[in-house]
Design a protein around this motif. Structure first.
Motif, PDB file in Angstrom:
ATOM      1  N   ARG A  58      12.425   2.872  -1.244  1.00 55.93           N
ATOM      2  CA  ARG A  58      13.560   2.648  -0.349  1.00 55.93           C
ATOM      3  C   ARG A  58      14.351   1.447  -0.848  1.00 55.93           C
ATOM      4  NH1 ARG A  58      15.409   5.593   4.433  1.00 55.93           N
ATOM      5  NH2 ARG A  58      17.262   4.393   4.973  1.00 55.93           N
ATOM      6  N   CYS A  59      15.646   1.600  -1.003  1.00 56.38           N
ATOM      7  CA  CYS A  59      16.470   0.543  -1.582  1.00 56.38           C
ATOM      8  C   CYS A  59      17.077  -0.366  -0.516  1.00 56.38           C
ATOM      9  CB  CYS A  59      17.571   1.156  -2.438  1.00 56.38           C
ATOM     10  SG  CYS A  59      18.268  -0.005  -3.642  1.00 56.38           S
ATOM     11  N   ASP A  60      16.584  -0.299   0.709  1.00 57.94           N
ATOM     12  CA  ASP A  60      17.091  -1.128   1.800  1.00 57.94           C
ATOM     13  C   ASP A  60      16.167  -2.307   2.035  1.00 57.94           C
ATOM     14  OD1 ASP A  60      19.419   0.477   2.918  1.00 57.94           O
ATOM     15  OD2 ASP A  60      17.816   1.978   2.931  1.00 57.94           O
TER      16      ASP A  60
ATOM     17  N   ALA B 129       0.830  -1.208   0.000  1.00 56.81           N
ATOM     18  CA  ALA B 129       0.000   0.000   0.000  1.00 56.81           C
ATOM     19  C   ALA B 129       0.863   1.256   0.000  1.00 56.81           C
ATOM     20  CB  ALA B 129      -0.936  -0.010   1.209  1.00 56.81           C
ATOM     21  N   ALA B 130       1.934   1.259   0.798  1.00 55.60           N
ATOM     22  CA  ALA B 130       2.832   2.418   0.844  1.00 55.60           C
ATOM     23  C   ALA B 130       3.483   2.642  -0.510  1.00 55.60           C
ATOM     24  CB  ALA B 130       3.891   2.210   1.924  1.00 55.60           C
ATOM     25  N   TRP B 131       3.884   1.559  -1.153  1.00 55.01           N
ATOM     26  CA  TRP B 131       4.524   1.654  -2.467  1.00 55.01           C
ATOM     27  C   TRP B 131       3.550   2.135  -3.541  1.00 55.01           C
ATOM     28  CZ3 TRP B 131       3.154  -2.047  -6.388  1.00 55.01           C
ATOM     29  CH2 TRP B 131       3.851  -1.886  -7.596  1.00 55.01           C
ATOM     30  N   LYS B 132       2.377   1.514  -3.618  1.00 53.22           N
ATOM     31  CA  LYS B 132       1.434   1.800  -4.699  1.00 53.22           C
ATOM     32  C   LYS B 132       0.705   3.122  -4.514  1.00 53.22           C
ATOM     33  CE  LYS B 132      -1.022   0.627  -8.365  1.00 53.22           C
ATOM     34  NZ  LYS B 132      -0.425   0.434  -9.695  1.00 53.22           N
ATOM     35  N   LEU B 133       0.258   3.400  -3.297  1.00 54.04           N
ATOM     36  CA  LEU B 133      -0.614   4.550  -3.068  1.00 54.04           C
ATOM     37  C   LEU B 133       0.144   5.797  -2.632  1.00 54.04           C
ATOM     38  CD1 LEU B 133      -3.535   2.709  -1.233  1.00 54.04           C
ATOM     39  CD2 LEU B 133      -3.380   3.313  -3.658  1.00 54.04           C
TER      40      LEU B 133
ATOM     41  N   VAL C 212      11.634 -10.837   3.533  1.00 55.50           N
ATOM     42  CA  VAL C 212      12.447  -9.628   3.401  1.00 55.50           C
ATOM     43  C   VAL C 212      12.136  -9.018   2.038  1.00 55.50           C
ATOM     44  CG1 VAL C 212      14.781  -8.707   3.192  1.00 55.50           C
ATOM     45  CG2 VAL C 212      14.269 -10.445   4.920  1.00 55.50           C
ATOM     46  N   ARG C 213      11.759  -7.741   2.027  1.00 52.48           N
ATOM     47  CA  ARG C 213      11.371  -7.051   0.807  1.00 52.48           C
ATOM     48  C   ARG C 213      11.808  -5.593   0.879  1.00 52.48           C
ATOM     49  NH1 ARG C 213       6.364 -10.451  -0.968  1.00 52.48           N
ATOM     50  NH2 ARG C 213       6.146 -11.887   0.791  1.00 52.48           N
ATOM     51  N   TYR C 214      11.679  -4.906  -0.264  1.00 55.34           N
ATOM     52  CA  TYR C 214      11.904  -3.455  -0.283  1.00 55.34           C
ATOM     53  C   TYR C 214      11.136  -2.843  -1.453  1.00 55.34           C
ATOM     54  CZ  TYR C 214      15.591  -4.566  -3.742  1.00 55.34           C
ATOM     55  OH  TYR C 214      16.301  -5.029  -4.831  1.00 55.34           O
ATOM     56  N   PRO C 215      10.590  -1.623  -1.275  1.00 60.40           N
ATOM     57  CA  PRO C 215       9.729  -0.996  -2.287  1.00 60.40           C
ATOM     58  C   PRO C 215      10.499   0.010  -3.153  1.00 60.40           C
ATOM     59  CG  PRO C 215       9.432   0.114  -0.201  1.00 60.40           C
ATOM     60  CD  PRO C 215      10.515  -0.910   0.015  1.00 60.40           C
ATOM     61  N   ILE C 216      10.367  -0.135  -4.462  1.00 56.66           N
ATOM     62  CA  ILE C 216      11.035   0.777  -5.390  1.00 56.66           C
ATOM     63  C   ILE C 216       9.994   1.422  -6.304  1.00 56.66           C
ATOM     64  CG2 ILE C 216      12.675   0.983  -7.291  1.00 56.66           C
ATOM     65  CD1 ILE C 216      13.963   0.503  -4.572  1.00 56.66           C
ATOM     66  N   SER C 217       9.848   2.732  -6.182  1.00 58.21           N
ATOM     67  CA  SER C 217       8.950   3.487  -7.058  1.00 58.21           C
ATOM     68  C   SER C 217       9.692   4.128  -8.218  1.00 58.21           C
ATOM     69  CB  SER C 217       8.217   4.574  -6.252  1.00 58.21           C
ATOM     70  OG  SER C 217       7.362   3.985  -5.293  1.00 58.21           O
TER      71      SER C 217
ATOM     72  N   SER D 100      16.168  -1.735  -8.525  1.00 56.66           N
ATOM     73  CA  SER D 100      15.208  -2.411  -9.398  1.00 56.66           C
ATOM     74  C   SER D 100      15.346  -1.739 -10.752  1.00 56.66           C
ATOM     75  CB  SER D 100      13.782  -2.287  -8.853  1.00 56.66           C
ATOM     76  OG  SER D 100      12.863  -2.955  -9.697  1.00 56.66           O
ATOM     77  N   PRO D 101      16.279  -2.183 -11.569  1.00 53.93           N
ATOM     78  CA  PRO D 101      16.658  -1.438 -12.768  1.00 53.93           C
ATOM     79  C   PRO D 101      15.600  -1.362 -13.860  1.00 53.93           C
ATOM     80  CG  PRO D 101      17.768  -3.555 -12.704  1.00 53.93           C
ATOM     81  CD  PRO D 101      17.098  -3.389 -11.375  1.00 53.93           C
ATOM     82  N   THR D 102      14.662  -2.302 -13.884  1.00 52.26           N
ATOM     83  CA  THR D 102      13.741  -2.352 -15.028  1.00 52.26           C
ATOM     84  C   THR D 102      12.313  -1.934 -14.714  1.00 52.26           C
ATOM     85  OG1 THR D 102      13.235  -4.695 -14.615  1.00 52.26           O
ATOM     86  CG2 THR D 102      15.080  -4.183 -16.099  1.00 52.26           C
ATOM     87  N   GLU D 103      11.906  -1.972 -13.444  1.00 53.75           N
ATOM     88  CA  GLU D 103      10.497  -1.695 -13.147  1.00 53.75           C
ATOM     89  C   GLU D 103      10.310  -1.217 -11.716  1.00 53.75           C
ATOM     90  OE1 GLU D 103       8.114  -5.207 -13.329  1.00 53.75           O
ATOM     91  OE2 GLU D 103       9.484  -6.385 -12.075  1.00 53.75           O
ATOM     92  N   ALA D 104       9.241  -0.456 -11.525  1.00 54.76           N
ATOM     93  CA  ALA D 104       8.807  -0.112 -10.175  1.00 54.76           C
ATOM     94  C   ALA D 104       8.127  -1.342  -9.587  1.00 54.76           C
ATOM     95  CB  ALA D 104       7.842   1.064 -10.209  1.00 54.76           C
TER      96      ALA D 104
END
Length: 347
Positions: free
Chosen positions: A296-298, A287-291, A307-312, A319-323
Motif C-alpha cells: 500500500r503506497c499510503d 508481518a503483513a508486509w513480509k508474510l 507513520v509508515r507504509y508497506p511496499i511489496s 519505494s523505487p529500489t526495494e520492497a
C-alpha cells in the motif's frame, strides 16, 4: 494419586531399580536397549499454529517393556540462563504441564513408541530448543528438537530517537509492537535474506549487533566484509542502543482504513475504534508486509505514533529500489496529513 504432589526428582528416579532386568539364579542383568530418535531436527511454524515436536522410542524387539513404568519428560532448553524450563512430564497415564505451557501441550501418542509433543497455539516465546527425555528403569535417552517461527526481524527505535533504549526498555518496546527481542539466529537469517541496517541494536542474549550486506562508511568501513557486526555483551541497565524485534503471523485482519479525510493521530485511533478495530502496531505492519505481501503506497499512523507504509512491489513514488516498510518518521500528532492502518483481531 495426584501427580501435582510429586517431587520431580522422586517422579523420575524413585523406581530406577525396577529397570529392564531379568533374574538368572541370584544375579540381576540390566539391559540397555532404549533410545530416542527424532524425524527432523527443526520444526518451522507460524505463530498461532500447532507444532508437533517429534520424539519416538527406538527399542530392541527382544526387550520386555512395561509402559506403566515409562517416564517422558519434555523441557525447553535455556537460551540465556542455566536452568531448563519444564514443559510436560508423563508417568504412565499421568500427565503434568507447566507454566505458560499449561493446557497447551500434550503427547501425540500415535502408538506405544510415540512420545512426540504437540504445542497448540504457538506463541513468539515458544521459539527455542526442546529436549525429549525418556526413562525406563535404568535406561535413559534424550534428543533435542528446535522449534522455529517463520516471521520477520525489524529494527526499532522509539520517538526519542536513535540509541535511547537499555535492554529492559528494548524488550518492552518490542512487546508493545506485538513482537519480542530477536535472537542472534533470527537476525543472522534476516541478514542472509538481505537485511542491511547500520544502527546497532539489542538482541535477546544481551549482545548488541547489526547486519551489513553492503560494507560502507560509517558502518564498519568500506573495506570490511559483509556480515553481522557485534559490539559484544553490553550492560543491560546502562548501555543504550536500538533493538531488533521479531514477530510472526497474527490472527486477524490488517488493513488501511478508507476514510474521506486525512487524520490526526487522535482521530486515527478513534477511526479504527469506530470500525470495530484498533490502530495497528509496527510488528503487525511488518508481518503483513513480509508474510502476506501487503502492499500500500499510503502513509498511515501506527500505534506508536510513527507513520509508515508497506511496499511489496517497488515502484516510482512509493519505494523505487526495494520492497520495504517505508518509515516516514514520528510527526507531530496534531498534523492532519496521514491515513491510518488498523488491526481487527479474530474472535
Amino acid at each position: 494419586f495426584s501427580i501435582q504432589n510429586f517431587d520431580i526428582c522422586t517422579l523420575f528416579w524413585s523406581t530406577l531399580v525396577l529397570g529392564f532386568s531379568y533374574r538368572s539364579g541370584n544375579n540381576i542383568t540390566f539391559m540397555f536397549n532404549l533410545s530416542v530418535v527424532t524425524e527432523q531436527i527443526k520444526v518451522l511454524v507460524r505463530r498461532g499454529d500447532n507444532a508437533t515436536l517429534p520424539c519416538r522410542l527406538n527399542r530392541s524387539s527382544q526387550t520386555s517393556f512395561d509402559s506403566s513404568e515409562m517416564r517422558v519428560k519434555w523441557t525447553k532448553l535455556p537460551q540465556h540462563s542455566s536452568e531448563e524450563t519444564f514443559v510436560l512430564v508423563s508417568v504412565g497415564i499421568y500427565r503434568k504441564t507447566y507454566g505458560t505451557f499449561n493446557h497447551r501441550v500434550y503427547l501425540q501418542e500415535a502408538d506405544e513408541n510415540d512420545a512426540s509433543l504437540i504445542i497448540t497455539n504457538v506463541t513468539l516465546d515458544d521459539y527455542g530448543n526442546y529436549k525429549c527425555e525418556v526413562i525406563s528403569g535404568l535406561d535413559d535417552s534424550t534428543n533435542v528438537v528446535s522449534l522455529e517461527l517463520e516471521g520477520v526481524v525489524f529494527p526499532y527505535s522509539p520517538r526519542l530517537g536513535r540509541y535511547n533504549l537499555n535492554y529492559h526498555d528494548a524488550a518492552t518496546a518490542c512487546l508493545e509492537q506485538d513482537a519480542v527481542v530477536a535472537s542472534f539466529d533470527q537476525l543472522f537469517d534476516a541478514w542472509v535474506a538481505g537485511l542491511d541496517w547500520c544502527n546497532a541494536g539489542w538482541l535477546s542474549d544481551g549482545s548488541v549487533q547489526y547486519p551489513i550486506t553492503t560494507p560502507r562508511e560509517p558502518c564498519g568501513g568500506k573495506n570490511t566484509v559483509a556480515g553481522v557486526r557485534s559490539y559484544g555483551q553490553r550492560d543491560k541497565d546502562q548501555a543504550r542502543y536500538d533493538v531488533f524485534c521479531f514477530t510472526s503471523d497474527y490472527r486477524g485482519r490488517f488493513y488501511f482504513l478508507i476514510h474521506p479525510s486525512k487524520l490526526t493521530y487522535k482521530e486515527a485511533v478513534q477511526a479504527c475504534k469506530n470500525d470495530g478495530a484498533e490502530i495497528a502496531k509496527v510488528g503487525q505492519i511488518y508481518a503483513a508486509w513480509k508474510l502476506l505481501g501487503f502492499d500500500r503506497c499510503d502513509a498511515g499512523w501506527l500505534a506508536d505514533g510513527s507513520v509508515r507504509y508497506p511496499i511489496s512491489n517497488p515502484r516510482r513514488n512509493c519505494s523505487p529500489t526495494e520492497a520495504a516498510v517505508r518509515f516516514v518518521g514520528f510527526p507531530d500528532k496534531k498534523l492532519k496529513l496521514y491515513g491510518v492502518y488498523c488491526f481487527k483481531a479474530s474472535k
